[in-house]
Design a protein around this motif. Structure first.
Motif, PDB file in Angstrom:
ATOM      1  N   ARG A  63      76.203  52.975  14.109  1.00 47.96           N
ATOM      2  CA  ARG A  63      76.743  51.950  13.213  1.00 47.96           C
ATOM      3  C   ARG A  63      78.162  52.336  12.760  1.00 47.96           C
ATOM      4  NH1 ARG A  63      79.288  49.307  10.511  1.00 47.96           N
ATOM      5  NH2 ARG A  63      78.791  48.035   8.681  1.00 47.96           N
ATOM      6  N   PHE A  64      78.364  53.626  12.455  1.00 48.35           N
ATOM      7  CA  PHE A  64      79.674  54.075  12.003  1.00 48.35           C
ATOM      8  C   PHE A  64      80.677  54.134  13.159  1.00 48.35           C
ATOM      9  CE2 PHE A  64      77.046  56.503   8.715  1.00 48.35           C
ATOM     10  CZ  PHE A  64      77.140  55.461   7.805  1.00 48.35           C
ATOM     11  N   GLY A  69      84.991  47.786  14.471  1.00 46.63           N
ATOM     12  CA  GLY A  69      85.861  46.887  15.209  1.00 46.63           C
ATOM     13  C   GLY A  69      86.329  47.455  16.535  1.00 46.63           C
ATOM     14  N   TYR A  70      86.771  46.530  17.417  1.00 48.05           N
ATOM     15  CA  TYR A  70      87.141  46.938  18.771  1.00 48.05           C
ATOM     16  C   TYR A  70      88.396  47.812  18.799  1.00 48.05           C
ATOM     17  CZ  TYR A  70      90.891  43.423  18.797  1.00 48.05           C
ATOM     18  OH  TYR A  70      92.025  42.710  18.530  1.00 48.05           O
ATOM     19  N   LYS A  71      89.285  47.648  17.802  1.00 49.08           N
ATOM     20  CA  LYS A  71      90.485  48.480  17.770  1.00 49.08           C
ATOM     21  C   LYS A  71      90.132  49.948  17.560  1.00 49.08           C
ATOM     22  CE  LYS A  71      93.738  44.948  16.147  1.00 49.08           C
ATOM     23  NZ  LYS A  71      94.693  44.557  15.083  1.00 49.08           N
ATOM     24  N   PHE A  72      89.158  50.193  16.685  1.00 47.41           N
ATOM     25  CA  PHE A  72      88.694  51.568  16.447  1.00 47.41           C
ATOM     26  C   PHE A  72      88.064  52.130  17.717  1.00 47.41           C
ATOM     27  CE2 PHE A  72      85.507  54.683  15.177  1.00 47.41           C
ATOM     28  CZ  PHE A  72      86.208  55.485  14.293  1.00 47.41           C
ATOM     29  N   VAL A 358      73.900  64.338  22.619  1.00 48.97           N
ATOM     30  CA  VAL A 358      75.257  64.648  23.078  1.00 48.97           C
ATOM     31  C   VAL A 358      76.249  63.598  22.587  1.00 48.97           C
ATOM     32  CG1 VAL A 358      76.753  64.903  25.103  1.00 48.97           C
ATOM     33  CG2 VAL A 358      74.466  65.930  25.097  1.00 48.97           C
ATOM     34  N   HIS A 359      75.886  62.327  22.730  1.00 46.87           N
ATOM     35  CA  HIS A 359      76.792  61.261  22.310  1.00 46.87           C
ATOM     36  C   HIS A 359      76.989  61.272  20.792  1.00 46.87           C
ATOM     37  CE1 HIS A 359      78.018  56.753  22.474  1.00 46.87           C
ATOM     38  NE2 HIS A 359      79.061  57.542  22.571  1.00 46.87           N
ATOM     39  N   HIS A 360      75.937  61.625  20.063  1.00 44.37           N
ATOM     40  CA  HIS A 360      76.026  61.726  18.603  1.00 44.37           C
ATOM     41  C   HIS A 360      77.120  62.703  18.192  1.00 44.37           C
ATOM     42  CE1 HIS A 360      74.685  61.944  14.442  1.00 44.37           C
ATOM     43  NE2 HIS A 360      74.493  63.243  14.551  1.00 44.37           N
ATOM     44  N   PHE A 361      77.235  63.801  18.919  1.00 41.39           N
ATOM     45  CA  PHE A 361      78.281  64.787  18.644  1.00 41.39           C
ATOM     46  C   PHE A 361      79.665  64.160  18.775  1.00 41.39           C
ATOM     47  CE2 PHE A 361      81.281  67.488  21.035  1.00 41.39           C
ATOM     48  CZ  PHE A 361      81.659  68.359  20.032  1.00 41.39           C
ATOM     49  N   GLY A 365      82.408  63.033  15.751  1.00 39.62           N
ATOM     50  CA  GLY A 365      83.716  63.657  15.814  1.00 39.62           C
ATOM     51  C   GLY A 365      84.857  62.706  15.477  1.00 39.62           C
ATOM     52  N   VAL A 366      84.642  61.400  15.710  1.00 32.08           N
ATOM     53  CA  VAL A 366      85.687  60.424  15.405  1.00 32.08           C
ATOM     54  C   VAL A 366      85.337  59.559  14.193  1.00 32.08           C
ATOM     55  CG1 VAL A 366      86.464  60.330  17.791  1.00 32.08           C
ATOM     56  CG2 VAL A 366      84.727  58.708  17.028  1.00 32.08           C
ATOM     57  N   ALA A 367      84.035  59.430  13.879  1.00 32.53           N
ATOM     58  CA  ALA A 367      83.614  58.517  12.807  1.00 32.53           C
ATOM     59  C   ALA A 367      83.716  59.138  11.424  1.00 32.53           C
ATOM     60  CB  ALA A 367      82.182  58.045  13.053  1.00 32.53           C
ATOM     61  N   TRP A 368      83.698  60.483  11.332  1.00 39.20           N
ATOM     62  CA  TRP A 368      83.635  61.135  10.022  1.00 39.20           C
ATOM     63  C   TRP A 368      84.878  61.944   9.699  1.00 39.20           C
ATOM     64  CZ3 TRP A 368      80.379  59.881   6.350  1.00 39.20           C
ATOM     65  CH2 TRP A 368      79.178  59.243   6.705  1.00 39.20           C
ATOM     66  N   ARG A 369      86.014  61.547  10.218  1.00 43.03           N
ATOM     67  CA  ARG A 369      87.249  62.233   9.863  1.00 43.03           C
ATOM     68  C   ARG A 369      87.638  61.856   8.436  1.00 43.03           C
ATOM     69  NH1 ARG A 369      90.765  61.365  15.459  1.00 43.03           N
ATOM     70  NH2 ARG A 369      89.535  62.810  16.727  1.00 43.03           N
ATOM     71  N   LEU A 370      87.946  62.868   7.641  1.00 42.16           N
ATOM     72  CA  LEU A 370      88.220  62.618   6.230  1.00 42.16           C
ATOM     73  C   LEU A 370      89.537  61.903   5.994  1.00 42.16           C
ATOM     74  CD1 LEU A 370      86.944  65.934   4.599  1.00 42.16           C
ATOM     75  CD2 LEU A 370      85.751  63.754   4.865  1.00 42.16           C
TER      76      LEU A 370
END
Length: 384
Positions: A63-64, A69-72, A358-361, A365-370
């Motif tokens: 979900r995150f 959106g497609y740009k992300f 594996v995909h969760h990793f 890595g990109v969804a939880w950048r502060l």
């Protein structure tokens, strides 16, 4: 994140208590049938808990990753497009070319010559066929990424609470903290590889859900290097972060800042308590993740008369999708194709679990950048 008191238990406090109880029980179980019986109940207990904690924590990451959106998605095409397509292609090749013999492939010989030239003992083609070999290599990829992912999550927990507490962390201190958590991951992987038989009660070769795992040739020196690094950077954090900040700023780290880091070290297989390491740790890692998901996701739910119904519906959808992704769909596919008979293993159950891990990793890595606007707004604006 939720509440300071609850955060302490979510981020690692509860796992420390369970670790202490199970360690004491380990010393007593040999002389007590009731205690031994409780340990025998752990697989079923944490198997059920995975339905309401482990599985949802994986699913909510999608979900995150794909809900911004497609740009992300296009900006992070490597993790969100290339990696899943690559994994699906690999498993399709493994399934449809299951019986293809690797001994007849010239590229296998070429790669193995390169490994030999580099002085590595790892060899491609230890399994008899391509399907089993690809499954085996993907399992090792899962174990490598899981340790890295655990480390990044613990580091993230510390950085979030450093922000909440206004606890100063310099660039050098951030690097020391990263070295500390990654050394723990390296030690855990090296220990797992070196002690697979005793942990899983198996003799060689190593197996994962009936998939024979190829030896990756990890040198024994890695285990000793990781042990020294873990001890060294544990001390470095105490001195260069905790002590130096106290001496320079007069501030001690809060329990919530330290608890995930301390718990992570206790998640190591330092004592002969394999049930905690194999079954309990994945649960507490997932539990550590959920307060962040709660904070980000529920902040988007409109506070109206349908709020609780909306939240309940979201939780129910997570539970259902998690069950289908890990158990329902792959089990149905395995039964339909009778993979346990034709391929020796439950192909889809293994492939789905490894794929999601594996995909969760990569997603996290990109969804939880502060520095991400949505994450920053969800975690730090109107902080509890």
């Amino acid at each position: 994140i939720t509440h300071r008191f609850l955060d302490f238990w979510f981020l690692g406090g509860a796992s420390i208590v369970v670790w202490a109880v199970m360690l004491v029980g380990q010393w007593l179980r040999a002389d007590s049938q009731p205690i031994e019986g409780r340990y025998m109940q752990l697989p079923a207990t944490f198997g059920m808990l995975s339905l309401v904690c482990n599985h949802p924590h994986f699913i909510v990451s999608y979900r995150f990753g794909y809900g911004r959106g497609y740009k992300f998605i296009l900006r992070h095409w490597l993790s969100l497009i290339f990696v899943p397509i690559g994994l699906i292609a690999m498993y399709a090749l493994a399934f449809f070319e299951w019986q293809h013999s690797l001994t007849e492939s010239s590229w296998v010989y070429s790669f193995n010559q390169i490994f030999n030239f580099l002085g590595l003992t790892f060899r491609i083609g230890k399994n008899a066929n391509m399907g089993m070999e690809l499954l085996s290599l993907s399992v090792w990829l899962m174990y490598i990424t899981v340790g890295w992912h655990y480390s990044k999550q613990v580091f993230g927990c510390m950085m979030v609470y450093a922000k909440y507490d206004a606890y100063p962390i310099s660039t050098t201190q951030r690097r020391i903290l990263k070295c500390s958590v990654f050394s723990v991951a390296l030690f855990s992987f090296a220990y797992l590889y070196s002690n697979w038989g005793s942990l899983y009660s198996q003799s060689t070769p190593m197996y994962f859900q009936y998939v024979p795992l190829s030896s990756i040739g990890l040198p024994k020196e890695c285990y000793y290097i990781a042990s020294v690094a873990t001890i060294f950077f544990f001390g470095a954090v105490l001195y260069w972060v905790c002590y130096r900040n106290y001496r320079q700023f007069g501030k001690l780290p809060s329990p919530n800042f330290l608890v995930s880091w301390i718990a992570y070290h206790l998640w190591l297989p330092l004592f002969p308590q394999k049930e905690f390491y194999l079954m309990v740790v994945p649960f507490f890692h997932s539990l550590q993740y959920l307060p962040f998901a709660y904070r980000i996701e529920l902040g988007k739910v409109a506070k109206n008369q349908w709020y609780y119904a909306n939240v309940s519906a979201r939780l129910l959808v997570l539970l259902v999708i998690g069950f289908l992704a890990f158990e329902g769909v792959p089990t149905a596919l395995d039964r339909h194709f009778s993979t346990n008979l034709h391929q020796v293993t439950w192909f889809f159950v293994t492939a789905f679990a490894v794929f999601i891990n594996v995909h969760h990793f990569f997603i996290d890595g990109v969804a939880w950048r502060l520095d991400n606007t949505e994450v920053k707004k969800g975690l730090f604006y109107d902080s509890v």
